[in-house]
Design an enzyme around this catalytic site. Structure first.
Site, PDB file in Angstrom:
ATOM      1  N   ASP A  32      27.188  14.906  31.059  1.00 12.96           N
ATOM      2  CA  ASP A  32      27.054  15.384  29.689  1.00 12.96           C
ATOM      3  C   ASP A  32      28.169  16.381  29.408  1.00 12.96           C
ATOM      4  O   ASP A  32      28.682  17.026  30.332  1.00 12.96           O
ATOM      5  CB  ASP A  32      25.692  16.052  29.480  1.00 12.96           C
ATOM      6  CG  ASP A  32      25.284  16.114  28.022  1.00 12.96           C
ATOM      7  OD1 ASP A  32      24.542  15.223  27.571  1.00 12.96           O
ATOM      8  OD2 ASP A  32      25.721  17.061  27.321  1.00 12.96           O
ATOM      9  N   VAL A  56      33.642  12.365  28.198  1.00  7.91           N
ATOM     10  CA  VAL A  56      33.934  10.957  28.496  1.00  7.91           C
ATOM     11  C   VAL A  56      35.182  10.459  27.783  1.00  7.91           C
ATOM     12  O   VAL A  56      35.708   9.394  28.140  1.00  7.91           O
ATOM     13  CB  VAL A  56      32.734  10.046  28.167  1.00  7.91           C
ATOM     14  CG1 VAL A  56      31.523  10.403  29.008  1.00  7.91           C
ATOM     15  CG2 VAL A  56      32.399  10.087  26.670  1.00  7.91           C
ATOM     16  N   TYR A 148      31.371   5.691  12.920  1.00  8.30           N
ATOM     17  CA  TYR A 148      30.226   5.368  13.767  1.00  8.30           C
ATOM     18  C   TYR A 148      29.968   3.866  13.762  1.00  8.30           C
ATOM     19  O   TYR A 148      29.771   3.253  14.817  1.00  8.30           O
ATOM     20  CB  TYR A 148      28.993   6.123  13.261  1.00  8.30           C
ATOM     21  CG  TYR A 148      27.791   6.036  14.166  1.00  8.30           C
ATOM     22  CD1 TYR A 148      27.679   6.856  15.291  1.00  8.30           C
ATOM     23  CD2 TYR A 148      26.754   5.151  13.901  1.00  8.30           C
ATOM     24  CE1 TYR A 148      26.569   6.789  16.125  1.00  8.30           C
ATOM     25  CE2 TYR A 148      25.641   5.073  14.722  1.00  8.30           C
ATOM     26  CZ  TYR A 148      25.555   5.896  15.831  1.00  8.30           C
ATOM     27  OH  TYR A 148      24.456   5.815  16.658  1.00  8.30           O
ATOM     28  N   LYS A 152      30.361   1.396  17.026  1.00  9.39           N
ATOM     29  CA  LYS A 152      29.215   0.652  17.539  1.00  9.39           C
ATOM     30  C   LYS A 152      29.437  -0.855  17.460  1.00  9.39           C
ATOM     31  O   LYS A 152      28.976  -1.605  18.341  1.00  9.39           O
ATOM     32  CB  LYS A 152      27.953   1.046  16.782  1.00  9.39           C
ATOM     33  CG  LYS A 152      27.532   2.503  17.012  1.00  9.39           C
ATOM     34  CD  LYS A 152      27.369   2.831  18.498  1.00  9.39           C
ATOM     35  CE  LYS A 152      26.755   4.191  18.726  1.00  9.39           C
ATOM     36  NZ  LYS A 152      26.606   4.522  20.166  1.00  9.39           N
TER      37      LYS A 152
END
Length: 254
Positions: A32, A56, A148, A152
């Protein structure tokens, strides 16, 4: 003992997934951006689990973190790419490019970097499973959620490409597309008036939002041997949201 990485694991779907894996005997690395929170969560699961801070979207951090885990644990069996951030809550003409790039960097680039980092060890051992977190936003239009939605949708395409590329090496790659989930963030947005949770529940054919554990169950299924012949697919865990092609009033006429 099977070994898994879960990103964005300090809260919400990631934390629920880590808990479910641990309960089934997996050894879990919780990654995280908030390293302290990840470490605390890992400690609550038991001594065999670890929690680390990791951005990440940062290639060096991902390579170092995954490389250390592979060395210390002797390999990895699963990766859940769950880390993500929120969209700019603005109409398209008011959005800025830096915000757009940041959303894609965390969701899409982050999933690419983590997948690329774990794949060599999985291919070397001839087995492994990866699950990306897509969304209903990657399948249906939501005004103002450009980055977003693009991220996705991109994850669905990447899922298919990786699944076909690595299938002969024994590595399965799938995705889960949740609908609206009852997380702490959603509760906060509801309290602030940014989301109408009651309206979202009415629009969902099952009549409610998902609980994080329900999405975790779908993820863990795709990682399990019970899904051994499933790769390259996106499981829509959305309470029927994407299936509905009529005004929501029809849901009450049964």
């Amino acid at each position: 003992m099977k070994r898994a990485i879960v990103t964005g694991a300090a809260d919400g779907i990631g934390w629920a997934t880590a808990q479910r894996l641990a309960s089934k005997g997996w050894r879990v690395a919780l990654l995280d951006l908030d390293g302290s929170a990840a470490q605390g969560r890992a400690e609550s699961l038991g001594p065999s689990h670890v929690g680390w801070g990791c951005d990440v979207s940062d290639e060096q951090q991902v390579v170092h973190t995954v490389g250390t885990l592979v060395r210390d644990w002797g390999g990895l069996d699963a990766l859940v790419n769950n880390a993500g951030i929120g969209e700019q809550p603005l109409p398209t003409l008011q959005q800025d490019v830096a915000g757009f790039d940041r959303v894609l960097s965390v969701h899409l680039r982050g999933s690419f970097l983590c997948s690329r980092a774990v794949a060599p060890s999985m291919l070397a051992q001839g087995r492994g499973a990866i699950v990306h977190l897509s969304s209903i936003a990657g399948w249906a239009g939501i005004p103002g959620r450009n980055a977003y939605s693009a991220a996705k949708a991109g994850l669905v395409g990447m899922t298919r490409a990786q699944a076909c590329e690595w299938a002969r090496g024994g590595v399965r790659v799938n995705a889960v597309a949740p609908g609206y989930v009852h997380t702490a963030l959603v509760d906060k947005l509801g309290r602030e008036g940014a989301l109408d949770i009651s309206a979202l529940a009415r629009r969902t054919p099952l009549g409610r939002l998902a609980e994080p554990g329900e999405i975790a169950a779908a993820i863990v299924f795709l990682l399990s041997d019970e899904a051994s012949f499933i790769t390259g697919t996106c499981l829509q865990a959305d309470g029927g949201w994407l299936a509905l092609g009529a005004p929501e009033a029809v849901l009450d006429t049964h």
